[in-house]
Design a protein around this motif. Structure first.
Motif, mmCIF file in Angstrom:
data_model
loop_
_atom_site.group_PDB
_atom_site.id
_atom_site.type_symbol
_atom_site.label_atom_id
_atom_site.label_comp_id
_atom_site.label_asym_id
_atom_site.label_seq_id
_atom_site.Cartn_x
_atom_site.Cartn_y
_atom_site.Cartn_z
ATOM 1 N N ASP A 57 0.820 -0.734 -0.219
ATOM 2 C CA ASP A 57 -0.128 -0.172 -0.732
ATOM 3 C C ASP A 57 0.978 1.349 -0.384
ATOM 4 N N HIS A 101 -5.679 -5.783 -4.645
ATOM 5 C CA HIS A 101 -6.669 -5.049 -3.784
ATOM 6 C C HIS A 101 -5.329 -3.590 -3.493
ATOM 7 N N TYR A 104 -7.231 -1.917 -7.221
ATOM 8 C CA TYR A 104 -8.540 -1.689 -6.590
ATOM 9 C C TYR A 104 -8.963 0.018 -5.832
ATOM 10 N N LYS A 105 -7.731 -0.481 -4.914
ATOM 11 C CA LYS A 105 -7.954 0.285 -3.246
ATOM 12 C C LYS A 105 -7.746 2.037 -4.343
ATOM 13 N N TYR A 106 -6.233 1.928 -4.831
ATOM 14 C CA TYR A 106 -5.492 3.209 -5.525
ATOM 15 C C TYR A 106 -6.250 3.402 -6.893
#
Length: 323
Positions: A57, A101, A104-106
């Motif tokens: 992340d 993931h 997707y999150k960013y």
């Protein structure tokens, strides 16, 4: 108006990542219009441990990519896979889950992940194509790596159905070229043979032993050729369905023939022997590039020329190559 792309390449310091970097630099030097609105970020294991969600992340937060080419993986040759199937499964599952993931999150626009032809079922009709990925168990020699790579396709479908993400994957045949891993224990067949045969020449040995019978058949693709196909896929392929990136079926060669090509490129004058007491792995995994050729007209470097150039690079960089 074209979107300004920020392309993050995971595994960007490895074989395919370095080839993509080379092709991108060439495009910039020639003023190719495709690359003018692209910023490229090549990241390796020193930038983040992608098995760790927090570090993954943080990498995405730092670079804020709009596009991702996901190459990072725990990889190795036949014998390394056979001894560490659990490690290959667990590490690659973590890497892939964290990267997708984070994408997707960013709010990444497109992800192109790298699979491998070894993920296909062991018992299957040939040539294999994109519809056959989940139609049976992979070869037992590398089931950990194969199942982890298959799950990228499952994740892609899940993110598309649940969130509308354009996450896709490509399936290269056996890639080799400059910046490969030339370790006899961890490298794939071409670089491992180059390193071992070069060692034999340095030791003035009169024979060289190929591990296995030499009979298995493989399709080999030069890293600079696959790099160009990755760029085309990122820029033009807008389906979540996997896409095989392979040389033609008739370009398949035996391991024995590959060893002969390396022998010629190195100038080794000794005799080749074959250790039939060692495992051969999967006999063949012939892939069809029919779908690719229906969308694009790729050009491939002849095998013997690609081997020659790889051998030349290895000799020029032996002191700094991955051994």
């Amino acid at each position: 108006m074209n979107l300004e792309k920020r392309v993050l390449v995971t595994g960007g310091t490895g074989l395919v990542g370095k080839a993509i970097e080379t092709v991108v630099k060439e495009e910039k030097q020639t003023g190719a219009h495709e690359v003018l609105n692209e910023t490229w970020i090549f990241c390796g294991s020193k930038d983040a441990d992608l098995r760790d969600k927090v570090e993954t992340d943080a990498l995405f937060e730092k670079h804020k990519p709009t596009h991702v080419i996901h190459l990072a993986a725990m990889v190795g040759g036949l014998f390394h896979n056979m001894a560490h199937n659990l490690d290959f499964f667990r590490d690659n599952m973590s890497i892939n889950d964290n990267v997708l993931h984070a994408s997707y999150k960013y709010k990444v626009v497109k992800v192109v992940s790298c699979l491998s032809t070894c993920i296909f079922p062991d018992n299957v009709t040939y040539p294999i194509d994109e519809t056959m990925i989940h139609n049976g168990e992979p070869h037992t020699s590398n089931f950990g790596y194969s199942y982890a790579k298959r799950m990228i396709d499952v994740l892609n479908r899940g993110y598309h159905e649940q969130h509308g993400c354009l996450f896709t994957s490509v399936v290269p045949c056996n890639v080799f070229g400059p910046h490969d891993n030339f370790s006899p224990s961890c490298g794939h067949v071409i670089p491992a043979l180059i390193r071992r045969m070069d060692d034999a020449m340095r030791n003035e040995e009169k024979t060289f032993t190929v591990w296995g019978s030499g009979k298995p058949l493989r399709q080999f693709i030069y890293s600079l050729d696959i790099a160009k196909l990755f760029l085309w896929t990122m820029r033009n392929y807008d389906s979540i369905e996997p896409l095989i990136l392979s040389v033609d079926e008739e370009d398949e060669v035996s391991i024995a023939a590959a060893a002969e090509a390396i022998k010629h490129a190195l100038g080794f004058e000794g005799r080749l022997l074959f250790d039939t007491g060692r495992a051969d792995g999967q006999h063949k995994k012939t892939a069809s590039n029919k779908k690719l050729r229906s969308l694009f007209a790729p050009e491939f470097t002849p095998f013997h020329l690609a081997v020659r150039d790889t051998v030349a690079w290895f000799r020029d960089h032996r002191d700094t190559a991955r051994l």
